[in-house]
Design an enzyme around this catalytic site. Structure first.
Site, mmCIF file in Angstrom:
data_model
loop_
_atom_site.group_PDB
_atom_site.id
_atom_site.type_symbol
_atom_site.label_atom_id
_atom_site.label_comp_id
_atom_site.label_asym_id
_atom_site.label_seq_id
_atom_site.Cartn_x
_atom_site.Cartn_y
_atom_site.Cartn_z
ATOM 1 N N CYS A 1 -2.081 -6.607 4.654
ATOM 2 C CA CYS A 1 -2.416 -5.226 4.273
ATOM 3 C C CYS A 1 -3.732 -5.086 3.511
ATOM 4 O O CYS A 1 -4.284 -3.995 3.423
ATOM 5 C CB CYS A 1 -1.291 -4.617 3.476
ATOM 6 S SG CYS A 1 -0.909 -5.541 2.015
ATOM 7 N N HIS B 1 7.280 -1.983 6.833
ATOM 8 C CA HIS B 1 6.501 -1.943 8.080
ATOM 9 C C HIS B 1 6.975 -3.027 9.058
ATOM 10 O O HIS B 1 7.570 -4.018 8.642
ATOM 11 C CB HIS B 1 5.017 -2.242 7.774
ATOM 12 C CG HIS B 1 4.294 -1.156 7.042
ATOM 13 N ND1 HIS B 1 3.567 -1.394 5.906
ATOM 14 C CD2 HIS B 1 4.172 0.165 7.311
ATOM 15 C CE1 HIS B 1 3.030 -0.255 5.494
ATOM 16 N NE2 HIS B 1 3.377 0.708 6.312
HETATM 17 C C1 CIR Z 1 2.695 1.736 0.340
HETATM 18 O O1 CIR Z 1 3.898 1.918 0.117
HETATM 19 O O2 CIR Z 1 2.078 2.393 1.190
HETATM 20 C C2 CIR Z 1 1.968 0.685 -0.469
HETATM 21 N N1 CIR Z 1 2.514 0.640 -1.799
HETATM 22 C C3 CIR Z 1 2.075 -0.669 0.171
HETATM 23 C C4 CIR Z 1 1.404 -0.723 1.518
HETATM 24 C C5 CIR Z 1 1.419 -2.098 2.084
HETATM 25 N N2 CIR Z 1 0.826 -2.081 3.372
HETATM 26 C C6 CIR Z 1 1.025 -2.997 4.294
HETATM 27 O O3 CIR Z 1 1.759 -3.941 4.090
HETATM 28 N N3 CIR Z 1 0.415 -2.836 5.451
#
Ligand code: CIR
Length: 255
Positions: free
Chosen positions: A247, A160
């Site tokens: 997140c 991201h």
């Molecule tokens: C994903 O790949 O969607 C999750 N394993 C990790 C999401 C992490 N989100 C973030 O950093 N905003």
């Protein structure tokens, strides 16, 4: 009042989506304990933490940031780029509608909250594998109405935009130059992550305080030297799921 929405870790966290990190065993009990400590730190920094129930069958549901973008005037429910994550938002929308008018990104648009970096009235959005041009255009149309400028930002080599750059205050960013073009942020003061700490650019801002993962002491020292108040939290098991500190919460002000 500052509210932080979080969600308990799913016992199925180990079945999470992964894009740029290798899968390795995740100790879910440890992830739970680390997540509890993360929430305690948010409380210490003045947040009222609203913890939503575990979503057993949604491995990535602890990463609440990705399902909504909350600004002072409006909340936008996203449509996450990973199809496995599209049902995570419904219960969060129920909470957010108490505080903000709600809008939504619609198919075929996709958008992950992890791609959305808001600094003042500027909203930078990662043109990542998770957020497509339609999703970004929809966000632009919604936020223009409230006086925000939405700026698409190419990312490479990371999940991201906020893996690559986050704001330390409204004038300063912490940036990983390998993953996002430094020149695009040159109207801010830029602090770069230490070269030995690839994933260190994801820092959570709570008022004037910063929260960051404990495993990046060199970058933390740069922030301390620059005068920031930094709290380190051990989120090693959540990092194995490609998560970090922004997140795991949706933080916003409420009357
Ligand atoms: C994903 O790949 O969607 C999750 N394993 C990790 C999401 C992490 N989100 C973030 O950093 N905003």
């Amino acid at each position: 009042m500052l509210i932080a929405i979080t969600r308990e870790v799913s016992p199925r966290l180990a079945a999470c989506e992964l894009s740029f990190v290798e899968r390795e065993p995740i100790d879910v009990e440890r992830a739970l304990a680390q997540h509890h400590e993360y929430q305690r730190v948010l409380t210490t920094l003045g947040c009222e933490v609203r913890v939503l129930d575990t979503q057993l069958d949604m491995p990535d549901s602890v990463f609440v940031e990705d399902v909504a973008v909350v600004l002072d005037e409006v909340a936008v429910m996203t449509r996450p780029g990973a199809p496995s994550r599209r049902d995570e938002g419904a219960s969060i929308a129920e909470v957010l509608r108490r505080y903000r008018p709600l809008r939504a990104i619609e198919a075929p648009g996709t958008l992950d909250g992890g791609d959305v970096l808001c600094i003042g009235r500027s909203v930078y959005v990662g043109e990542s594998a998770r957020s497509n041009a339609t999703g970004i255009a929809q966000l632009r149309a919604i936020l223009n109405e409230f006086g925000y400028t939405v700026i698409g930002m190419p990312t490479h080599g990371c999940l991201h935009l906020k893996s690559a750059v986050t704001a330390l205050d409204n004038e300063t960013v912490l940036l990983q130059p390998a993953w996002v073009e430094r020149a695009r942020f040159e109207h801010y003061r830029i602090i770069e992550v230490d070269t030995a700490e690839e994933h260190a650019a994801n820092v959570l801002r709570i008022g004037a305080a910063l929260v960051m993962p404990a495993c990046f002491p060199r970058t933390r020292q740069r922030l301390l030297d620059a005068g920031y108040d930094v709290t380190a939290v051990d989120v090693s098991e959540l990092q194995k799921a490609e998560g970090a500190v922004t997140c795991c919460s949706l933080v916003f002000t409420a009357a």
